[in-house]
Design an enzyme around this catalytic site. Structure first.
Site, PDB file in Angstrom:
ATOM      1  NE  ARG A  90      -3.747  -1.741   2.800  1.00  0.00           N
ATOM      2  CZ  ARG A  90      -4.769  -1.679   3.632  1.00  0.00           C
ATOM      3  NH1 ARG A  90      -5.281  -0.506   3.953  1.00  0.00           N
ATOM      4  NH2 ARG A  90      -5.277  -2.774   4.162  1.00  0.00           N
ATOM      5  NE  ARG A  96       3.668   2.837   7.327  1.00  0.00           N
ATOM      6  CZ  ARG A  96       2.682   2.944   6.434  1.00  0.00           C
ATOM      7  NH1 ARG A  96       2.317   4.152   5.999  1.00  0.00           N
ATOM      8  NH2 ARG A  96       2.064   1.870   5.984  1.00  0.00           N
ATOM      9  N   GLY A 130      -8.383  -3.800  -0.509  1.00  0.00           N
ATOM     10  CA  GLY A 130      -9.118  -4.299  -1.663  1.00  0.00           C
ATOM     11  C   GLY A 130      -8.451  -5.521  -2.240  1.00  0.00           C
ATOM     12  CG  HIS A 131      -8.062  -8.978  -2.015  1.00  0.00           C
ATOM     13  ND1 HIS A 131      -6.713  -9.213  -2.198  1.00  0.00           N
ATOM     14  CD2 HIS A 131      -8.291  -9.101  -0.680  1.00  0.00           C
ATOM     15  CE1 HIS A 131      -6.150  -9.476  -1.032  1.00  0.00           C
ATOM     16  NE2 HIS A 131      -7.086  -9.412  -0.095  1.00  0.00           N
ATOM     17  CB  ILE A 133     -13.542  -9.546  -6.732  1.00  0.00           C
ATOM     18  CG1 ILE A 133     -14.948  -9.657  -7.320  1.00  0.00           C
ATOM     19  CG2 ILE A 133     -13.573  -9.160  -5.261  1.00  0.00           C
ATOM     20  CD1 ILE A 133     -15.756 -10.781  -6.699  1.00  0.00           C
ATOM     21  CG  ASN A 134     -12.840  -5.509  -3.662  1.00  0.00           C
ATOM     22  OD1 ASN A 134     -11.943  -5.973  -2.964  1.00  0.00           O
ATOM     23  ND2 ASN A 134     -14.100  -5.843  -3.492  1.00  0.00           N
ATOM     24  CE1 TYR A 135      -8.028  -2.988  -5.230  1.00  0.00           C
ATOM     25  CE2 TYR A 135      -6.836  -4.895  -6.036  1.00  0.00           C
ATOM     26  CZ  TYR A 135      -7.105  -3.994  -5.034  1.00  0.00           C
ATOM     27  OH  TYR A 135      -6.446  -4.101  -3.836  1.00  0.00           O
ATOM     28  CG  ASP A 161      -4.691  -9.717  -7.995  1.00  0.00           C
ATOM     29  OD1 ASP A 161      -4.986  -8.550  -7.681  1.00  0.00           O
ATOM     30  OD2 ASP A 161      -4.935 -10.698  -7.272  1.00  0.00           O
TER      31      ASP A 161
END
Length: 344
Positions: A90, A96, A130-131, A133-135, A161
């Site tokens: 992300r 970081r 998200g994964h 299917i969401n994208y 993906d």
């Protein structure tokens, strides 16, 4: 595990891959398959989702504790010695960790920094979970993977993906590396799956704009409503696929199915589709999948049996092309692609 090809077209390219799941490892494997040296930095503890070794082909792995000064220093040294780094975290995670692109902007100006995420590095959803299917859903593409009266359904991981993520990461990385050769300056590649899937749907948008893509599944042969473009169940419960879009292929399909009374010139008459679809389905149910394969495979009806993942490597066409290779543990893996006439 197959080693990278020293004669491949990417021989001499050095890439550091931050360990992850899905699109980043596939992009790294594509590079390694064609000769790049890919070094994966993994952290103690491993991944939450164990994807096995399938996407590790041709790579070298090092385990570094990035919470220690020693581990962080080793990671920085590896990246300093590479042409590119790829990561799929992300936004903000690499910063970081102390390995963001700004760390290398002065010391390694030519570094290409490839980042693949679902939502992208910017925008209101950039930090949301998200994964695949969401994208795919957000791009509108999931809506066209449906049948009339049923919810949309897509094959897992392939569209978002791998198609919209890994492929665009690999392409973006190579484009930026090519530009860096000319300018001496690297840059960040923001490969967002929502962008990639959206671009993959360019033909659909073009057809829709031209009035040639009905949104209603019952009126669109691509959406499983026609008698000539769909999967049909056979006598043994297995399935075959038909894709006879062109008139001459459709005419041959009718002939080989014994439906000579059907007028092939009326192929696009949607009012006839439901009844004719029932006839085609009934005919296909008369024989097993393998019997239909013996009758139709290799003809111009645009046919293929629906194979399982276990069956696909054993199909004669896959065997002849070497489309799958055996891993060290004996399991089948898809072979490197594409193929080159001289290198690789």
């Amino acid at each position: 595990m197959q080693a990278p090809s020293s004669a491949g077209p990417l021989a001499g390219l050095k890439v550091v891959e931050m360990d992850g799941i899905g699109p980043c490892p596939l992009a790294g494997m594509l590079l390694a398959d064609h000769g790049a040296e890919v070094i994966v930095i993994e952290r103690p503890g491993g991944q939450v989702l164990d994807t096995g070794t399938a996407l590790g082909r041709g790579k070298r792995r090092v385990c570094l504790n990035l919470k220690t000064a020693e581990g962080l220093g080793q990671a920085r040294a590896l990246i300093e010695g590479a042409d590119a780094v790829i990561e799929g975290f992300r936004p903000g995670v690499m910063e970081r960790l102390g390995l963001g692109p700004e760390v290398f902007s002065a010391s390694h100006a030519r570094l290409v920094y490839g980042r693949v995420t679902g939502w992208g590095q910017t925008g209101p959803l950039a930090h949301a979970a998200g994964h695949d299917i969401n994208y795919v859903a957000l791009t509108g593409v999931l809506s066209v993977a449906s049948r009339a009266g049923t919810a949309p359904s897509i094959p897992a991981t392939l569209i978002g993906d791998m198609g919209g993520g890994a492929m665009f990461l690999a392409f973006g990385l190579m484009a930026a590396l090519w530009e860096a050769r000319r300018t001496g300056r690297g840059q960040v590649v923001d490969a967002a799956m929502v962008d990639g899937v959206g671009l993959l749907s360019s033909l659909l948008h073009s057809l829709r704009a031209a009035g040639r893509w009905p949104d209603e599944p019952a009126e669109n042969f691509f959406l499983h409503s026609s008698p000539f473009y769909d999967c049909f169940e056979c006598a043994d419960g297995r399935h075959v696929s038909l894709g006879a879009l062109e008139p001459r292929f459709y005419a041959e399909l009718l002939q080989r199915l014994g439906l000579e009374d059907v007028d092939p010139a009326a192929q696009q008459d949607r009012h006839q589709w439901p009844a004719l679809r029932e006839r085609v389905a009934a005919r296909i149910r008369e024989k097993t999948r393998d019997e239909w394969t013996a009758l139709l495979e290799g003809t111009n009806v645009c046919f293929a049996p629906v194979l399982t993942l276990a069956e696909a490597p054993l199909h004669p066409h896959a065997q002849a092309r070497g489309s799958f290779v055996r891993a060290a543990d004996g399991a089948w893996q898809p072979a490197p692609a594409p193929r080159f006439s001289r290198s690789g």
